[in-house]
Design an enzyme around this catalytic site. Structure first.
Site, PDB file in Angstrom:
ATOM      1  N   GLY A 147       0.827  -1.194   0.000  1.00  9.62           N
ATOM      2  CA  GLY A 147       0.000   0.000   0.000  1.00  9.62           C
ATOM      3  C   GLY A 147       0.866   1.251   0.000  1.00  9.62           C
ATOM      4  O   GLY A 147       2.061   1.212   0.313  1.00  9.62           O
ATOM      5  N   CYS A 148       0.252   2.379  -0.341  1.00  7.80           N
ATOM      6  CA  CYS A 148       1.008   3.630  -0.439  1.00  7.80           C
ATOM      7  C   CYS A 148       1.476   4.126   0.929  1.00  7.80           C
ATOM      8  O   CYS A 148       2.657   4.438   1.113  1.00  7.80           O
ATOM      9  CB  CYS A 148       0.177   4.689  -1.154  1.00  7.80           C
ATOM     10  SG  CYS A 148      -1.500   4.913  -0.495  1.00  7.80           S
ATOM     11  N   PHE A 149       0.567   4.189   1.903  1.00 10.21           N
ATOM     12  CA  PHE A 149       0.982   4.607   3.246  1.00 10.21           C
ATOM     13  C   PHE A 149       2.011   3.654   3.851  1.00 10.21           C
ATOM     14  O   PHE A 149       3.010   4.107   4.426  1.00 10.21           O
ATOM     15  CB  PHE A 149      -0.228   4.725   4.177  1.00 10.21           C
ATOM     16  CG  PHE A 149      -1.132   5.885   3.892  1.00 10.21           C
ATOM     17  CD1 PHE A 149      -0.665   7.196   3.945  1.00 10.21           C
ATOM     18  CD2 PHE A 149      -2.470   5.683   3.586  1.00 10.21           C
ATOM     19  CE1 PHE A 149      -1.503   8.275   3.691  1.00 10.21           C
ATOM     20  CE2 PHE A 149      -3.319   6.750   3.332  1.00 10.21           C
ATOM     21  CZ  PHE A 149      -2.842   8.048   3.381  1.00 10.21           C
TER      22      PHE A 149
END
Length: 344
Positions: A147-149
């Site tokens: 995921g990005c976070f």
């Protein structure tokens, strides 16, 4: 040379995959799928790609996964959709890079709890963060793109956790651009809502929280990470700036020691840049596959602040997926990815 297909090519991650892959000398784009846009020219949806290589001759196709006949398949599909497609692809022998969250968890019950979905079944997948799992990625048939976070947060914290020099309670505060919410607009991402505003959301319940925890715990089995993670939507198109807070076990450790730890940990990583002075900026990474890390400030209570900056659509999604492709295919891992951020 390898052939690739993209399932779900109309969204932001699909667009970024195409933008980068069109400049990849070792890749032939075979199919780009979309049910709604079947037969529509790619540049009608992504006009920014017009006149680049053979893109003007490509159209979206509504084609079964088993008929893609490609060496590699990127699944740029929503959470819950990939797990209905990937098993069929897996049987064909294609190598798969899934950009959804469907295969990021070894414990499917954890996925089902946080995504509120029933999983179709486990497949052997490698978590696709090259800085931590490079060798496993090279051998994998299925890679779960992070995921990005989690990408920015894990990279900011990994050296501290690996060294075992911080307490297990960690706080991450992230600011993200609206493209992270996807191509379909909502009331929250509507211009009057987000402009000149910062909106915290899912302040204690974001589904990326357990992903960050579990990956950090793998670095040091003595750690039972207790993460407090709060994201904020900011009036930006791209980028995630994550400010991490943790407490040193030994307050005699100074900033110079911390910087040495980070430089050593990431010394061979082409896409991690350590800033010994100041904090990284989003303009420094926008449009690039870099993760910039800096800050390294320690307060009088032993709290250490480390900041990371990434482009959520590149290092946080499509660029990282192509980094994984390069590793899986045996290419130079920086192929088509080594360019600076769009500053200003």
């Amino acid at each position: 040379m390898v052939t690739i297909s993209i399932i779900g090519g109309t969204g932001y991650t699909g667009s970024e995959l195409l933008r980068i892959l069109l400049n990849h000398p070792q890749v032939e784009i075979k199919h780009i799928t979309s049910r709604k846009m079947d037969g529509v020219n790619i540049t009608k949806v992504h006009p920014n790609l017009k006149n680049i290589k053979n893109i003007d001759n490509l159209v979206f196709e509504n084609i079964s996964p088993s008929n893609l006949d490609s060496d590699f398949v990127f699944c740029a599909t929503p959470h819950g959709a990939s797990m209905k497609i990937v098993p069929e692809l897996y049987e064909t022998g294609s190598k798969i890079i899934d950009l959804s969250g469907d295969y990021r968890f070894e414990d499917l019950s954890l996925y089902e709890k946080w995504y509120n979905l029933t999983h179709t079944g486990e497949l052997p997948a490698v978590y696709g963060l090259p800085e931590l799992h490079r060798n496993e990625i090279k051998k994998a048939q299925l890679v779960a793109n992070p995921g990005c976070f989690p990408t920015g947060s894990i990279l900011a914290l990994a050296p501290l956790v690996k060294e075992g020099i911080i307490e297990n309670r960690i706080i991450v505060d992230s600011k993200t651009g609206v493209s992270g919410a996807g191509v379909n607009p909502s009331e929250t991402t509507h211009y009057p809502s987000v402009n000149e505003n910062i909106l915290p959301y899912k302040m204690t319940t974001h589904r990326h929280s357990p992903e960050i925890e579990k990956e950090l715990e793998k670095l040091n089995i003595s750690n039972n990470i207790k993460l407090s993670f709060t994201p904020h939507l900011a009036p930006l198109t791209r980028g995630i700036l994550s400010t991490t807070h943790s407490y040193l076990k030994n307050t005699d450790i100074d900033r110079d020691i911390i910087i040495d730890i980070y430089n050593e940990f990431y010394k061979n990583e082409p896409f991690v840049r350590i800033f010994e002075e100041g904090a990284p900026t989003l303009t420094g990474v926008r449009g690039s596959n870099f993760c910039d890390i800096g800050g390294f400030e320690i307060d009088r209570h032993g709290r250490i602040v480390v900041v990371s900056a990434i482009d959520n659509l590149v290092k946080g999604a499509s660029g990282q997926a192509i980094h994984n492709l390069n590793l899986m295919a045996g290419f130079n891992e920086t192929e088509s990815l080594l360019y600076g951020g769009l500053k200003p």
